[in-house]
Design a protein around this motif. Structure first.
Motif, PDB file in Angstrom:
ATOM      1  N   ARG A   1       0.863  -1.304  -0.109  1.00 26.35           N
ATOM      2  CA  ARG A   1      -0.043  -0.119   0.004  1.00 26.35           C
ATOM      3  C   ARG A   1       0.897   1.251   0.173  1.00 26.35           C
ATOM      4  NH1 ARG A   1      -2.137   0.267   6.463  1.00 26.35           N
ATOM      5  NH2 ARG A   1      -0.219   1.334   7.230  1.00 26.35           N
TER       6      ARG A   1
ATOM      7  N   THR B   1      12.790  -8.258   8.505  1.00 31.27           N
ATOM      8  CA  THR B   1      13.645  -8.435   9.733  1.00 31.27           C
ATOM      9  C   THR B   1      14.199  -9.959   9.505  1.00 31.27           C
ATOM     10  OG1 THR B   1      11.932  -9.206  11.332  1.00 31.27           O
ATOM     11  CG2 THR B   1      12.450  -6.721  11.231  1.00 31.27           C
TER      12      THR B   1
ATOM     13  N   ALA C   1       9.799  -0.527   3.316  1.00 30.50           N
ATOM     14  CA  ALA C   1       8.932  -0.862   4.405  1.00 30.50           C
ATOM     15  C   ALA C   1       9.520  -0.437   5.572  1.00 30.50           C
ATOM     16  CB  ALA C   1       9.310  -2.678   4.460  1.00 30.50           C
ATOM     17  N   ALA C   2       8.403  -0.065   6.505  1.00 29.99           N
ATOM     18  CA  ALA C   2       9.015   0.679   7.757  1.00 29.99           C
ATOM     19  C   ALA C   2       7.621   0.746   8.691  1.00 29.99           C
ATOM     20  CB  ALA C   2       9.581   2.121   7.544  1.00 29.99           C
TER      21      ALA C   2
ATOM     22  N   VAL D   1      12.826  -3.187  11.917  1.00 30.59           N
ATOM     23  CA  VAL D   1      12.076  -3.010  10.612  1.00 30.59           C
ATOM     24  C   VAL D   1      12.711  -1.898   9.685  1.00 30.59           C
ATOM     25  CG1 VAL D   1       9.921  -2.457   9.497  1.00 30.59           C
ATOM     26  CG2 VAL D   1       9.843  -3.820  11.643  1.00 30.59           C
TER      27      VAL D   1
ATOM     28  N   LYS E   1      15.638   6.316  11.239  1.00 32.74           N
ATOM     29  CA  LYS E   1      15.847   6.777  10.006  1.00 32.74           C
ATOM     30  C   LYS E   1      17.535   7.620  10.022  1.00 32.74           C
ATOM     31  CE  LYS E   1      11.952   5.742   8.089  1.00 32.74           C
ATOM     32  NZ  LYS E   1      11.975   4.601   6.881  1.00 32.74           N
TER      33      LYS E   1
ATOM     34  N   PRO F   1      11.510  11.532   2.505  1.00 29.04           N
ATOM     35  CA  PRO F   1      10.007  12.326   2.101  1.00 29.04           C
ATOM     36  C   PRO F   1       9.661  13.086   3.585  1.00 29.04           C
ATOM     37  CG  PRO F   1       9.701  10.273   1.867  1.00 29.04           C
ATOM     38  CD  PRO F   1      11.215  10.407   2.413  1.00 29.04           C
TER      39      PRO F   1
ATOM     40  N   ASN G   1       2.161   7.742   3.342  1.00 28.09           N
ATOM     41  CA  ASN G   1       0.549   7.375   3.489  1.00 28.09           C
ATOM     42  C   ASN G   1      -0.039   7.582   4.886  1.00 28.09           C
ATOM     43  OD1 ASN G   1      -1.854   5.634   3.319  1.00 28.09           O
ATOM     44  ND2 ASN G   1      -0.710   3.760   3.279  1.00 28.09           N
TER      45      ASN G   1
HETATM   46  N1  LIG Z   1       3.602   8.033   6.142  1.00 25.68           N
HETATM   47  C1  LIG Z   1       4.385   9.203   6.092  1.00 25.68           C
HETATM   48  O1  LIG Z   1       3.897  10.220   6.275  1.00 25.68           O
HETATM   49  C2  LIG Z   1       5.809   9.273   5.760  1.00 25.68           C
HETATM   50  C3  LIG Z   1       6.656  10.188   5.754  1.00 25.68           C
HETATM   51  C4  LIG Z   1       8.025  10.111   5.641  1.00 25.68           C
HETATM   52  C5  LIG Z   1       8.435   8.847   5.229  1.00 25.68           C
HETATM   53  N2  LIG Z   1       7.694   7.668   5.237  1.00 25.68           N
HETATM   54  C6  LIG Z   1       8.365   6.580   4.840  1.00 25.68           C
HETATM   55  O2  LIG Z   1       7.828   6.170   3.563  1.00 25.68           O
HETATM   56  C7  LIG Z   1       7.974   4.607   3.704  1.00 25.68           C
HETATM   57  C8  LIG Z   1       6.675   4.065   3.102  1.00 25.68           C
HETATM   58  O3  LIG Z   1       5.704   4.364   4.136  1.00 25.68           O
HETATM   59  P1  LIG Z   1       4.201   4.883   3.794  1.00 25.68           P
HETATM   60  O4  LIG Z   1       3.926   6.132   4.254  1.00 25.68           O
HETATM   61  O5  LIG Z   1       3.889   4.129   2.416  1.00 25.68           O
HETATM   62  O6  LIG Z   1       3.336   3.966   4.913  1.00 25.68           O
HETATM   63  P2  LIG Z   1       2.607   2.548   4.976  1.00 25.68           P
HETATM   64  O7  LIG Z   1       2.357   2.393   6.182  1.00 25.68           O
HETATM   65  O8  LIG Z   1       1.286   2.601   4.123  1.00 25.68           O
HETATM   66  O9  LIG Z   1       3.817   1.413   4.292  1.00 25.68           O
HETATM   67  C9  LIG Z   1       4.563   0.837   4.915  1.00 25.68           C
HETATM   68  C10 LIG Z   1       4.534  -0.860   4.526  1.00 25.68           C
HETATM   69  O10 LIG Z   1       5.652  -1.481   5.190  1.00 25.68           O
HETATM   70  C11 LIG Z   1       5.031  -2.706   5.282  1.00 25.68           C
HETATM   71  N3  LIG Z   1       5.969  -3.174   6.382  1.00 25.68           N
HETATM   72  C12 LIG Z   1       5.796  -2.884   7.703  1.00 25.68           C
HETATM   73  N4  LIG Z   1       6.507  -3.812   8.363  1.00 25.68           N
HETATM   74  C13 LIG Z   1       6.962  -4.655   7.610  1.00 25.68           C
HETATM   75  C14 LIG Z   1       7.951  -5.774   7.637  1.00 25.68           C
HETATM   76  N5  LIG Z   1       8.389  -6.102   9.029  1.00 25.68           N
HETATM   77  N6  LIG Z   1       8.340  -6.608   6.469  1.00 25.68           N
HETATM   78  C15 LIG Z   1       7.765  -6.257   5.321  1.00 25.68           C
HETATM   79  N7  LIG Z   1       6.801  -5.247   5.323  1.00 25.68           N
HETATM   80  C16 LIG Z   1       6.431  -4.569   6.338  1.00 25.68           C
HETATM   81  C17 LIG Z   1       3.590  -2.321   5.769  1.00 25.68           C
HETATM   82  O11 LIG Z   1       2.764  -3.692   5.524  1.00 25.68           O
HETATM   83  C18 LIG Z   1       3.355  -1.311   4.830  1.00 25.68           C
HETATM   84  O12 LIG Z   1       2.702  -2.016   3.749  1.00 25.68           O
HETATM   85  C19 LIG Z   1       8.371   4.239   4.926  1.00 25.68           C
HETATM   86  O13 LIG Z   1      10.108   3.967   4.804  1.00 25.68           O
HETATM   87  C20 LIG Z   1       8.397   5.451   5.819  1.00 25.68           C
HETATM   88  O14 LIG Z   1       8.794   5.419   7.001  1.00 25.68           O
HETATM   89  C21 LIG Z   1       6.426   7.859   5.501  1.00 25.68           C
END
Ligand SMILES: NC(=O)c1ccc[n+]([C@@H]2O[C@H](COP(=O)([O-])OP(=O)(O)OC[C@H]3O[C@@H](n4cnc5c(N)ncnc54)[C@H](O)[C@@H]3O)[C@@H](O)[C@H]2O)c1
Length: 260
Positions: free
Chosen positions: A16, A62, A88-89, A110, A156, A182, A186
């Motif tokens: 997602r 992990t 992933a995070a 993670v 990070k 970023p 999401n």
């Molecule tokens: N959401 C924000 O505002 C934001 C801001 C800055 C940076 N980010 C970074 O952007 C990246 C994507 O995040 P996002 O915003 O799409 O959020 P999100 O939560 O939609 O996406 C994270 C995805 O990582 C997956 N995930 C979590 N743990 C996992 C594991 N152990 N193994 C495999 N997959 C795993 C989740 O299932 C999810 O699909 C991340 O690195 C996040 O830190 C997000």
């Protein structure tokens, strides 16, 4: 970006949000995309929607053995691994007093150990084929600090250190390592804290508006930056950060000061 056609691209956290947007952009560029995530049904649905260029492979980032299976499956299907996107995070919001050691460990495992294992898992295949490109998805929180975000910020900043050292170490093998940082992503990532955050809407607005370019980065803007770092367009760039944050890391825009 023409040079991404037929490239084999591994993307974690692709079920997602940002990861799914990155997968779609690579597929549009003609790449074969391998989507990894722990959310099996959602990731499978994204892969189905993208079509024959996409395949879901389950992975918990992990788990070192899961990385071996992830990379082997891609090599079996595409014969190579050109790009790894460590996306992933997990997020944790909480003061230091409200963050347990177990939570801190999980966020680190993670967000920082996962990408480290990913780099370990792809380097031999990349070296053997003459090179590749690794793009880590960091955060503006890896460029600045923020109260209530210590566990995530620390993870990070660690990822940023990994990017810089891996880029320096692997360049002679033809492997570049960079990261995007970023401000935006999401909103579902904030799910567990939504009820609390509703109480801070005005404060959050001030943070997101008072920067060079007001507002948060779209998923597509983040994906475009990832594709740039993955492609030959950035061929002399390694060990670098690319903020996709509207200038949030660089300074604060103070509204009245534009009339001074
Ligand atoms: N959401 C924000 O505002 C934001 C801001 C800055 C940076 N980010 C970074 O952007 C990246 C994507 O995040 P996002 O915003 O799409 O959020 P999100 O939560 O939609 O996406 C994270 C995805 O990582 C997956 N995930 C979590 N743990 C996992 C594991 N152990 N193994 C495999 N997959 C795993 C989740 O299932 C999810 O699909 C991340 O690195 C996040 O830190 C997000």
């Amino acid at each position: 970006m023409k040079d991404l056609a037929d490239k084999a691209v591994l993307i974690t956290g692709a079920a997602r949000g940002t990861g799914a947007a990155i997968a779609r952009r690579f597929a549009e560029a003609g790449s074969h995309v391998f989507l990894g995530d722990i959310r099996h049904d959602e990731a499978e649905a994204v892969a189905r929607d993208i079509g024959e260029r996409a395949q879901f492979i389950p992975i918990d980032v992990t788990d070192e053995d899961a990385w071996t299976r992830f990379v082997s499956a891609a090599v079996e299907r595409a014969g190579r691994v050109d790009v790894l996107v460590n996306n992933a995070a997990v997020l944790h919001l909480g003061t230091i007093a409200n963050t347990s050691a177990d939570t801190m460990r999980r966020v680190f495992e993670v967000n920082t150990l996962g990408p480290f294992l990913g780099i370990r898992a792809v380097t031999s295949a990349m070296k053997a084929q003459g090179g590749g490109s690794i793009v880590n998805v960091g955060s503006v929180d890896g460029l600045i600090g923020m109260n209530g975000v210590s566990a995530y910020c620390t993870s990070k900043w660690g990822l940023r250190g990994l990017t810089k050292s891996a880029g320096t170490e692997l360049g002679r093998d033809g492997i570049r390592v960079n990261q995007v940082c970023p401000a935006g992503g999401n909103v579902e990532m904030y799910g567990p804290w939504m009820k609390q955050l509703v109480g801070f809407l005005d404060e959050t607005k001030v943070y997101t508006e008072n920067r060079g370019l007001p507002g948060e980065a779209s998923l597509e803007a983040i994906a475009d930056a990832v594709l740039f770092l993955a492609s030959d367009a950035s061929r002399n760039t390694t060990a670098s950060d690319l903020p996709v944050d509207g200038g949030a890391h660089a300074g604060t825009f103070i509204p009245g000061f534009n009339t001074l």
